[in-house]
Design an enzyme around this catalytic site. Structure first.
Site, mmCIF file in Angstrom:
data_model
loop_
_atom_site.group_PDB
_atom_site.id
_atom_site.type_symbol
_atom_site.label_atom_id
_atom_site.label_comp_id
_atom_site.label_asym_id
_atom_site.label_seq_id
_atom_site.Cartn_x
_atom_site.Cartn_y
_atom_site.Cartn_z
ATOM 1 N N THR A 210 -5.568 0.870 -2.168
ATOM 2 C CA THR A 210 -4.744 -0.049 -1.373
ATOM 3 C C THR A 210 -5.680 -1.127 -0.819
ATOM 4 O O THR A 210 -6.898 -1.034 -0.973
ATOM 5 C CB THR A 210 -4.073 0.649 -0.177
ATOM 6 N N TYR B 207 -11.952 5.321 13.403
ATOM 7 C CA TYR B 207 -10.896 5.741 12.477
ATOM 8 C C TYR B 207 -10.880 7.262 12.333
ATOM 9 O O TYR B 207 -9.825 7.898 12.392
ATOM 10 C CB TYR B 207 -11.116 5.068 11.121
ATOM 11 N N LYS C 298 -7.679 9.648 13.391
ATOM 12 C CA LYS C 298 -6.880 10.472 12.467
ATOM 13 C C LYS C 298 -6.918 11.943 12.871
ATOM 14 O O LYS C 298 -5.938 12.678 12.659
ATOM 15 C CB LYS C 298 -7.359 10.262 11.027
ATOM 16 N N GLY D 57 0.805 -1.219 0.000
ATOM 17 C CA GLY D 57 0.000 0.000 0.000
ATOM 18 C C GLY D 57 0.837 1.268 0.000
ATOM 19 O O GLY D 57 1.868 1.386 -0.672
ATOM 20 N N ASP E 265 5.720 -5.749 15.327
ATOM 21 C CA ASP E 265 4.327 -5.371 15.575
ATOM 22 C C ASP E 265 4.397 -4.137 16.464
ATOM 23 O O ASP E 265 4.711 -4.238 17.653
ATOM 24 C CB ASP E 265 3.585 -6.510 16.275
HETATM 25 P P1 NDP Z 1 -2.774 -1.172 4.095
HETATM 26 O O1 NDP Z 1 -3.780 -1.911 4.889
HETATM 27 O O2 NDP Z 1 -2.624 -1.458 2.662
HETATM 28 O O3 NDP Z 1 -1.324 -1.325 4.788
HETATM 29 C C1 NDP Z 1 -1.184 -1.232 6.169
HETATM 30 C C2 NDP Z 1 0.276 -1.428 6.504
HETATM 31 O O4 NDP Z 1 0.434 -1.344 7.942
HETATM 32 C C3 NDP Z 1 0.818 -2.781 6.087
HETATM 33 O O5 NDP Z 1 2.131 -2.631 5.607
HETATM 34 C C4 NDP Z 1 0.796 -3.576 7.386
HETATM 35 O O6 NDP Z 1 1.786 -4.598 7.352
HETATM 36 C C5 NDP Z 1 1.133 -2.490 8.407
HETATM 37 N N1 NDP Z 1 0.681 -2.795 9.758
HETATM 38 C C6 NDP Z 1 -0.589 -3.048 10.166
HETATM 39 N N2 NDP Z 1 -0.610 -3.323 11.472
HETATM 40 C C7 NDP Z 1 0.679 -3.233 11.915
HETATM 41 C C8 NDP Z 1 1.310 -3.418 13.174
HETATM 42 N N3 NDP Z 1 0.593 -3.738 14.259
HETATM 43 N N4 NDP Z 1 2.653 -3.258 13.261
HETATM 44 C C9 NDP Z 1 3.391 -2.943 12.157
HETATM 45 N N5 NDP Z 1 2.841 -2.730 10.934
HETATM 46 C C10 NDP Z 1 1.506 -2.901 10.820
HETATM 47 O O7 NDP Z 1 -3.110 0.386 4.351
HETATM 48 P P2 NDP Z 1 -2.789 1.693 3.472
HETATM 49 O O8 NDP Z 1 -1.508 1.561 2.782
HETATM 50 O O9 NDP Z 1 -4.004 2.048 2.739
HETATM 51 O O10 NDP Z 1 -2.663 2.770 4.658
HETATM 52 C C11 NDP Z 1 -1.418 3.253 5.131
HETATM 53 C C12 NDP Z 1 -1.703 4.476 5.987
HETATM 54 O O11 NDP Z 1 -2.366 5.463 5.197
HETATM 55 C C13 NDP Z 1 -2.638 4.213 7.175
HETATM 56 O O12 NDP Z 1 -2.235 4.980 8.290
HETATM 57 C C14 NDP Z 1 -3.972 4.694 6.669
HETATM 58 O O13 NDP Z 1 -4.839 5.052 7.713
HETATM 59 C C15 NDP Z 1 -3.557 5.878 5.835
HETATM 60 N N6 NDP Z 1 -4.520 6.314 4.833
HETATM 61 C C16 NDP Z 1 -4.907 5.486 3.805
HETATM 62 C C17 NDP Z 1 -5.796 5.936 2.855
HETATM 63 C C18 NDP Z 1 -6.250 5.100 1.695
HETATM 64 O O14 NDP Z 1 -7.152 5.523 0.981
HETATM 65 N N7 NDP Z 1 -5.669 3.924 1.465
HETATM 66 C C19 NDP Z 1 -6.370 7.283 2.926
HETATM 67 C C20 NDP Z 1 -5.894 8.063 4.048
HETATM 68 C C21 NDP Z 1 -5.000 7.584 4.941
HETATM 69 P P3 NDP Z 1 1.622 -5.989 8.193
HETATM 70 O O15 NDP Z 1 0.187 -6.409 8.062
HETATM 71 O O16 NDP Z 1 2.616 -6.919 7.563
HETATM 72 O O17 NDP Z 1 2.008 -5.640 9.610
#
Ligand code: NDP
Length: 254
Positions: free
Chosen positions: A196, A161, A165, A22, A68
């Protein structure tokens, strides 16, 4: 120094939480393409390895560690291991986050807690742990907020959420104010709808309000947000702190 050189991250080191898919994946690539040595930290070790292999094959300096970040012990280990492997941390991108859709009456306590534990508490713990080793030397922290911290999304409800934010945006300003004297800049990026795993932008039931209601009439791909993260991380943003940079195709103007 030319203006383009101020955007360069050559010689800098960066830690990106959740960099294995993502937006985080695009940020890791963008920071590395700008010259930084990057560490990504997320839970899925196999996916971490896949991303490192892909970016390394493109000649980029990207490594991974498994963590984590809702575990305080993992945050401590993540920072120590990153400093050990990269020498120091100049840039922290607090990217990892989660979202659940659901009406407020139905939100289970576990979901509320999971959202605040990752989106707010873990971001706070990572900022403090990395900020501690930036103190005096300086650095740049970029928090990934959201337009959900500014507006209420439709048609789905996501109260935890949205509140989390808004907390990220205000924490960004609080830390920017406190840490300016340490040479640490703290900013946030507030993306709109980006394709994503978290964001089902192709689902027809969201099309009217997520796409047609937006001035640009489209969602974005993660790479379109990476330039803003590189900018805030770089010397080009040397006088920018406590800002929330909205990257939403104009969604929040209405
Ligand atoms: P995804 O769900 O695609 O990715 C989330 C990422 O966070 C993964 O790499 C996951 O890896 C990691 N993650 C989740 N939990 C943990 C944890 N406990 N420890 C370490 N890593 C963790 O999300 P997006 O890429 O869409 O979102 C990324 C950021 O952007 C977030 O903060 C989201 O709120 C924000 N955002 C996204 C938008 C969108 O439209 N997509 C819009 C606005 C903001 P793994 O599971 O391997 O740990």
């Amino acid at each position: 120094m030319t203006i383009l050189q101020t955007f360069s991250l050559a010689g800098r080191t960066a830690l990106v939480t959740g960099g294995n898919r993502g937006l985080g994946h695009a940020f890791a690539r963008g920071l590395a393409e700008a010259g930084a040595s990057v560490m990504i930290a997320s839970r899925d070790e196999a996916l971490n390895d896949t991303v490192v292999a892909e970016l390394t094959a493109d000649g980029l300096a990207v490594q991974a560690l498994t963590a984590d970040i809702t575990s305080d012990a993992d945050v401590t280990r993540m920072v120590a291991e990153t400093v050990d492997r990269l020498g120091r941390i100049d840039i922290l991108v607090n990217n990892a986050g989660i979202c659940f859709h659901g009406d407020s009456w139905d939100v289970p306590d576990e979901e509320w807690d999971a959202v605040f534990t990752l989106n707010v508490r873990a971001l706070w713990k990572c900022s403090r742990a990395v900020g501690e080793q930036m103190r005096g030397r300086g650095g740049s922290i970029v928090n990934i907020g959201s337009i959900s911290g500014m507006i209420v999304n439709r048609p789905q409800n996501q109260p935890a959420y949205n509140a989390s934010k808004a907390a990220v945006h205000q924490l960004t300003k609080s830390l920017a104010a406190e840490w300016a004297s340490e040479g640490i800049r703290v900013n946030a990026v507030a993306p709109g709808y980006i394709k994503t795993e978290m964001s089902p932008v192709d689902d027809p039931k969201f099309r009217r309000q997520w796409i047609e209601d937006s001035p640009q009439q489209r969602y974005a791909m993660p790479a379109e947000v990476a330039g803003s993260v590189v900018f805030l991380a770089s010397d080009a943003a040397s006088f920018v702190t406590g800002s929330v940079l909205v990257v939403d195709g104009g969604y929040t103007v209405y």
